[in-house]
Design a protein around this motif. Structure first.
Motif, PDB file in Angstrom:
ATOM      1  N   VAL A  45       2.934  21.128  10.544  1.00 14.11           N
ATOM      2  CA  VAL A  45       1.939  20.052  10.486  1.00 14.11           C
ATOM      3  C   VAL A  45       0.621  20.573  11.041  1.00 14.11           C
ATOM      4  O   VAL A  45       0.578  21.173  12.113  1.00 14.11           O
ATOM      5  CB  VAL A  45       2.426  18.823  11.297  1.00 14.11           C
ATOM      6  CG1 VAL A  45       1.350  17.757  11.365  1.00 14.11           C
ATOM      7  CG2 VAL A  45       3.700  18.272  10.686  1.00 14.11           C
ATOM      8  N   THR A  46      -0.473  20.327  10.302  1.00 11.66           N
ATOM      9  CA  THR A  46      -1.796  20.756  10.749  1.00 11.66           C
ATOM     10  C   THR A  46      -2.689  19.576  11.138  1.00 11.66           C
ATOM     11  O   THR A  46      -3.674  19.757  11.837  1.00 11.66           O
ATOM     12  CB  THR A  46      -2.506  21.573   9.654  1.00 11.66           C
ATOM     13  OG1 THR A  46      -2.608  20.780   8.463  1.00 11.66           O
ATOM     14  CG2 THR A  46      -1.745  22.858   9.361  1.00 11.66           C
ATOM     15  N   ARG A  47      -2.338  18.368  10.666  1.00 10.77           N
ATOM     16  CA  ARG A  47      -3.155  17.191  10.971  1.00 10.77           C
ATOM     17  C   ARG A  47      -2.279  15.953  10.942  1.00 10.77           C
ATOM     18  O   ARG A  47      -1.389  15.834  10.106  1.00 10.77           O
ATOM     19  CB  ARG A  47      -4.269  17.055   9.936  1.00 10.77           C
ATOM     20  CG  ARG A  47      -5.229  15.917  10.194  1.00 10.77           C
ATOM     21  CD  ARG A  47      -6.420  15.991   9.206  1.00 10.77           C
ATOM     22  NE  ARG A  47      -7.286  14.866   9.387  1.00 10.77           N
ATOM     23  CZ  ARG A  47      -7.151  13.697   8.752  1.00 10.77           C
ATOM     24  NH1 ARG A  47      -6.180  13.541   7.879  1.00 10.77           N
ATOM     25  NH2 ARG A  47      -7.973  12.707   8.970  1.00 10.77           N
ATOM     26  N   VAL A  48      -2.553  15.007  11.857  1.00 13.28           N
ATOM     27  CA  VAL A  48      -1.825  13.739  11.928  1.00 13.28           C
ATOM     28  C   VAL A  48      -2.859  12.608  11.934  1.00 13.28           C
ATOM     29  O   VAL A  48      -3.741  12.584  12.786  1.00 13.28           O
ATOM     30  CB  VAL A  48      -0.955  13.658  13.197  1.00 13.28           C
ATOM     31  CG1 VAL A  48      -0.225  12.332  13.268  1.00 13.28           C
ATOM     32  CG2 VAL A  48       0.023  14.816  13.251  1.00 13.28           C
ATOM     33  N   ALA A  49      -2.750  11.686  10.989  1.00 15.94           N
ATOM     34  CA  ALA A  49      -3.687  10.561  10.907  1.00 15.94           C
ATOM     35  C   ALA A  49      -2.916   9.246  10.975  1.00 15.94           C
ATOM     36  O   ALA A  49      -2.016   9.012  10.161  1.00 15.94           O
ATOM     37  CB  ALA A  49      -4.482  10.627   9.605  1.00 15.94           C
ATOM     38  N   PRO A  50      -3.248   8.370  11.943  1.00 16.87           N
ATOM     39  CA  PRO A  50      -2.568   7.073  12.018  1.00 16.87           C
ATOM     40  C   PRO A  50      -2.953   6.191  10.831  1.00 16.87           C
ATOM     41  O   PRO A  50      -4.075   6.261  10.330  1.00 16.87           O
ATOM     42  CB  PRO A  50      -3.060   6.478  13.340  1.00 16.87           C
ATOM     43  CG  PRO A  50      -4.307   7.215  13.673  1.00 16.87           C
ATOM     44  CD  PRO A  50      -4.243   8.543  12.987  1.00 16.87           C
ATOM     45  N   LEU A  51      -2.004   5.386  10.391  1.00 19.22           N
ATOM     46  CA  LEU A  51      -2.228   4.456   9.282  1.00 19.22           C
ATOM     47  C   LEU A  51      -2.124   3.019   9.773  1.00 19.22           C
ATOM     48  O   LEU A  51      -1.424   2.731  10.742  1.00 19.22           O
ATOM     49  CB  LEU A  51      -1.194   4.687   8.180  1.00 19.22           C
ATOM     50  CG  LEU A  51      -1.182   6.080   7.548  1.00 19.22           C
ATOM     51  CD1 LEU A  51       0.004   6.209   6.604  1.00 19.22           C
ATOM     52  CD2 LEU A  51      -2.485   6.332   6.806  1.00 19.22           C
TER      53      LEU A  51
ATOM     54  N   GLN B 114       0.102   9.665   8.509  1.00 24.46           N
ATOM     55  CA  GLN B 114       0.019  10.581   7.369  1.00 24.46           C
ATOM     56  C   GLN B 114      -0.031  11.974   7.946  1.00 24.46           C
ATOM     57  O   GLN B 114      -0.852  12.270   8.818  1.00 24.46           O
ATOM     58  CB  GLN B 114      -1.232  10.296   6.547  1.00 24.46           C
ATOM     59  CG  GLN B 114      -1.362  11.204   5.347  1.00 24.46           C
ATOM     60  CD  GLN B 114      -2.574  10.853   4.505  1.00 24.46           C
ATOM     61  OE1 GLN B 114      -3.067   9.732   4.541  1.00 24.46           O
ATOM     62  NE2 GLN B 114      -3.053  11.819   3.757  1.00 24.46           N
ATOM     63  N   LEU B 115       0.869  12.832   7.481  1.00 25.94           N
ATOM     64  CA  LEU B 115       0.966  14.201   7.986  1.00 25.94           C
ATOM     65  C   LEU B 115       0.423  15.167   6.945  1.00 25.94           C
ATOM     66  O   LEU B 115       0.855  15.153   5.791  1.00 25.94           O
ATOM     67  CB  LEU B 115       2.419  14.559   8.290  1.00 25.94           C
ATOM     68  CG  LEU B 115       3.197  13.607   9.195  1.00 25.94           C
ATOM     69  CD1 LEU B 115       4.638  14.080   9.347  1.00 25.94           C
ATOM     70  CD2 LEU B 115       2.528  13.461  10.548  1.00 25.94           C
TER      71      LEU B 115
ATOM     72  N   ALA C  18       0.822  -1.210   0.000  1.00 30.20           N
ATOM     73  CA  ALA C  18       0.000   0.000   0.000  1.00 30.20           C
ATOM     74  C   ALA C  18       0.859   1.263   0.000  1.00 30.20           C
ATOM     75  O   ALA C  18       0.482   2.279  -0.586  1.00 30.20           O
ATOM     76  CB  ALA C  18      -0.937  -0.003   1.211  1.00 30.20           C
ATOM     77  N   MET C  19       2.008   1.198   0.661  1.00 30.24           N
ATOM     78  CA  MET C  19       2.894   2.367   0.769  1.00 30.24           C
ATOM     79  C   MET C  19       3.964   2.413  -0.320  1.00 30.24           C
ATOM     80  O   MET C  19       4.750   3.368  -0.357  1.00 30.24           O
ATOM     81  CB  MET C  19       3.587   2.360   2.132  1.00 30.24           C
ATOM     82  CG  MET C  19       2.684   2.584   3.322  1.00 30.24           C
ATOM     83  SD  MET C  19       2.202   4.292   3.541  1.00 30.24           S
ATOM     84  CE  MET C  19       3.745   5.046   4.032  1.00 30.24           C
TER      85      MET C  19
ATOM     86  N   TYR D 176       4.673  11.282   5.159  1.00 32.29           N
ATOM     87  CA  TYR D 176       4.399  10.102   5.972  1.00 32.29           C
ATOM     88  C   TYR D 176       5.539   9.931   6.963  1.00 32.29           C
ATOM     89  O   TYR D 176       6.703   9.982   6.583  1.00 32.29           O
ATOM     90  CB  TYR D 176       4.275   8.858   5.095  1.00 32.29           C
ATOM     91  CG  TYR D 176       3.155   8.983   4.097  1.00 32.29           C
ATOM     92  CD1 TYR D 176       1.879   8.516   4.389  1.00 32.29           C
ATOM     93  CD2 TYR D 176       3.361   9.586   2.858  1.00 32.29           C
ATOM     94  CE1 TYR D 176       0.844   8.647   3.478  1.00 32.29           C
ATOM     95  CE2 TYR D 176       2.335   9.724   1.947  1.00 32.29           C
ATOM     96  CZ  TYR D 176       1.073   9.254   2.254  1.00 32.29           C
ATOM     97  OH  TYR D 176       0.056   9.392   1.364  1.00 32.29           O
ATOM     98  N   LEU D 177       5.193   9.722   8.219  1.00 34.82           N
ATOM     99  CA  LEU D 177       6.168   9.475   9.273  1.00 34.82           C
ATOM    100  C   LEU D 177       6.072   8.004   9.652  1.00 34.82           C
ATOM    101  O   LEU D 177       5.001   7.531  10.033  1.00 34.82           O
ATOM    102  CB  LEU D 177       5.874  10.363  10.489  1.00 34.82           C
ATOM    103  CG  LEU D 177       6.744  10.149  11.724  1.00 34.82           C
ATOM    104  CD1 LEU D 177       8.211  10.468  11.439  1.00 34.82           C
ATOM    105  CD2 LEU D 177       6.226  10.987  12.884  1.00 34.82           C
TER     106      LEU D 177
END
Length: 135
Positions: free
Chosen positions: A95-101, A129-130, A37-38, A72-73
């Motif tokens: 960074v304004t938003r952090v979403a776990p993957l 995902q940043l 996927a990445m 992506y971190l």
């Protein structure tokens, strides 16, 4: 495998000399799906983005990858103990938003424009995902 990825490996081969547990094979399959996927992100050349992990040399490693405007971190805790680490981000907009993957179980404790604080379980990985302020 995640540590090798974070440290710059560009390819992987899975091999076992003797049969192993079903759990191990299931985990290899999960990792393979995550990497697939990445793949478009993982295959990008290094950019100007950098991440510093604090405290230094505590068994936690990280890398920032970029595809288009998205960063992506990817984090690895190879230690046998939980770790609370700060990840200082540079060479990129705030960074304004952090979403776990995927199945990230690390607890995101704090988000700042130029960094994150994360509580990592022992021997774990995390991917985020940043979203950054428009450049």
């Amino acid at each position: 495998m995640h540590k090798a990825l974070v440290l710059g490996s560009r390819g992987f081969v899975n091999y076992t000399y003797r049969p192993t547990s079903q759990g191990t094979w299931k985990e290899i399959g999960t990792i393979g799906k995550e990497f697939a996927a990445m793949a478009p992100v993982l295959l990008t050349a290094p950019g100007s983005e950098q991440v510093d992990v604090l405290p230094y040399d505590n068994g936690v490693y990280a890398i920032i990858k970029r595809k288009g405007d998205t960063r992506y971190l990817i984090i690895v805790n190879q230690s046998l103990t939980p770790k609370r680490s700060d990840f200082l981000l540079s060479g990129m907009p705030p960074v304004t938003r952090v979403a776990p993957l995927f199945a990230t179980q690390a607890e995101l404790l704090e988000t700042q424009p130029q960094g994150l604080t994360v509580a990592l379980p022992p021997q774990s990985t995390a991917a985020y995902q940043l979203t950054c302020k428009t450049e």
